[in-house]
Structures are given as C-alpha cells and as structure tokens.
Design a protein around this motif. Sequence first.
Motif, mmCIF file in Angstrom:
data_model
loop_
_atom_site.group_PDB
_atom_site.id
_atom_site.type_symbol
_atom_site.label_atom_id
_atom_site.label_comp_id
_atom_site.label_asym_id
_atom_site.label_seq_id
_atom_site.Cartn_x
_atom_site.Cartn_y
_atom_site.Cartn_z
ATOM 1 N N HIS A 22 0.851 -1.187 0.000
ATOM 2 C CA HIS A 22 0.000 0.000 0.000
ATOM 3 C C HIS A 22 0.884 1.234 0.000
ATOM 4 C CE1 HIS A 22 -3.647 2.211 0.489
ATOM 5 N NE2 HIS A 22 -3.191 2.818 1.560
ATOM 6 N N ARG A 23 1.385 1.572 -1.184
ATOM 7 C CA ARG A 23 2.348 2.661 -1.299
ATOM 8 C C ARG A 23 1.778 3.819 -2.108
ATOM 9 N NH1 ARG A 23 7.264 -0.622 -3.636
ATOM 10 N NH2 ARG A 23 5.540 -1.357 -4.859
ATOM 11 N N THR A 24 0.687 4.397 -1.647
ATOM 12 C CA THR A 24 0.142 5.536 -2.388
ATOM 13 C C THR A 24 0.526 6.853 -1.732
ATOM 14 O OG1 THR A 24 -1.924 5.331 -1.183
ATOM 15 C CG2 THR A 24 -1.796 4.246 -3.319
ATOM 16 N N HIS A 25 0.476 6.926 -0.423
ATOM 17 C CA HIS A 25 0.785 8.160 0.288
ATOM 18 C C HIS A 25 1.981 7.946 1.201
ATOM 19 C CE1 HIS A 25 -2.837 10.261 -0.946
ATOM 20 N NE2 HIS A 25 -3.495 9.148 -0.724
ATOM 21 N N SER A 28 0.917 7.043 4.870
ATOM 22 C CA SER A 28 0.586 5.641 5.137
ATOM 23 C C SER A 28 1.848 4.799 5.304
ATOM 24 C CB SER A 28 -0.300 5.071 4.040
ATOM 25 O OG SER A 28 0.387 5.040 2.815
ATOM 26 N N THR A 82 5.605 17.883 0.881
ATOM 27 C CA THR A 82 4.310 18.462 0.558
ATOM 28 C C THR A 82 4.469 19.902 0.101
ATOM 29 O OG1 THR A 82 3.258 17.019 2.188
ATOM 30 C CG2 THR A 82 1.998 18.904 1.447
ATOM 31 N N SER A 87 1.781 17.538 -2.853
ATOM 32 C CA SER A 87 1.002 16.453 -2.241
ATOM 33 C C SER A 87 1.977 15.426 -1.675
ATOM 34 C CB SER A 87 0.071 15.794 -3.257
ATOM 35 O OG SER A 87 0.818 15.082 -4.206
ATOM 36 N N ASP A 88 1.410 14.411 -1.008
ATOM 37 C CA ASP A 88 2.262 13.373 -0.445
ATOM 38 C C ASP A 88 2.129 12.055 -1.200
ATOM 39 O OD1 ASP A 88 -0.286 12.778 0.466
ATOM 40 O OD2 ASP A 88 0.447 11.937 2.347
ATOM 41 N N HIS A 89 1.665 12.109 -2.446
ATOM 42 C CA HIS A 89 1.604 10.896 -3.260
ATOM 43 C C HIS A 89 3.017 10.444 -3.610
ATOM 44 C CE1 HIS A 89 -2.702 10.866 -3.819
ATOM 45 N NE2 HIS A 89 -2.655 12.172 -4.029
ATOM 46 N N LEU A 90 3.269 9.172 -3.432
ATOM 47 C CA LEU A 90 4.624 8.669 -3.666
ATOM 48 C C LEU A 90 4.972 8.586 -5.141
ATOM 49 C CD1 LEU A 90 4.950 5.897 -0.950
ATOM 50 C CD2 LEU A 90 5.972 8.137 -0.977
ATOM 51 N N HIS A 91 3.978 8.521 -6.017
ATOM 52 C CA HIS A 91 4.298 8.450 -7.443
ATOM 53 C C HIS A 91 4.735 9.807 -7.993
ATOM 54 C CE1 HIS A 91 0.587 10.426 -8.704
ATOM 55 N NE2 HIS A 91 -0.050 9.659 -7.837
ATOM 56 N N ASN A 92 4.541 10.896 -7.254
ATOM 57 C CA ASN A 92 4.997 12.219 -7.679
ATOM 58 C C ASN A 92 6.495 12.424 -7.448
ATOM 59 O OD1 ASN A 92 2.455 12.950 -8.469
ATOM 60 N ND2 ASN A 92 1.995 14.050 -6.589
#
Length: 98
Positions: A22-25, A28, A82, A87-92
């Motif tokens: 679960h690596r979206t944020h 998390s 951030t 944002s804190d999305h890891l894909h960014n």
Amino acid sequence: MSVLHLSFYSAFTMCSLGLAFHRTHLISALLCLEGMMLSMYIALAMWPIQTQTPSASLLPILMLTFSACEAGTGLALLVASTRTHGSDHLHNFNLLRC
C-alpha cells in the motif's frame, strides 16, 4: 507459540505487508513504519517478563528513542515534500531529479 507471540508476529507482518503493498501516500508508509516499531517495542518490553529475568533491559527504551527520532524525521520529510511537490503521493516523487 503463545497468543502473545502470535499477536506480535502478526502485527509486525501486517505492517510490513502494508508497507510493501500500500504505497500511495507517504503518511501511510510512515504509519506502517511506526506500527512495526511499536510491535517490536512491545515485544522487547515483554521479553524480560517471558524469560523471567529479574533486571529490566535498556533495549526497549533505546528503541523507543530511535522510534521517536524516526517519527520526527519522517514528519519533517512529509512537510518538506508536501511544500515542494504539492502532495504526499509517492508516485509524484522522482528520485532521479535533484
């Protein structure tokens, strides 16, 4: 294996699986790391009780100190990322860019 050991092992395993899948944020991922550290702290704190050692160990306090430092560093990285990325999305996050 007692129920106590099973609960520590399952808590650590669930947190590590959450970190792996679960690596979206970023928040998390930090929460999963804190869950892993908490389960290890409780296991280390209960270890002298299980072995019936009369003296308390210094290792749980040392681990709790490092866990607090890790949480502070993680939150500082969260705020900094951030502010820079929005944002804190890891894909960014692109680790190849400076």
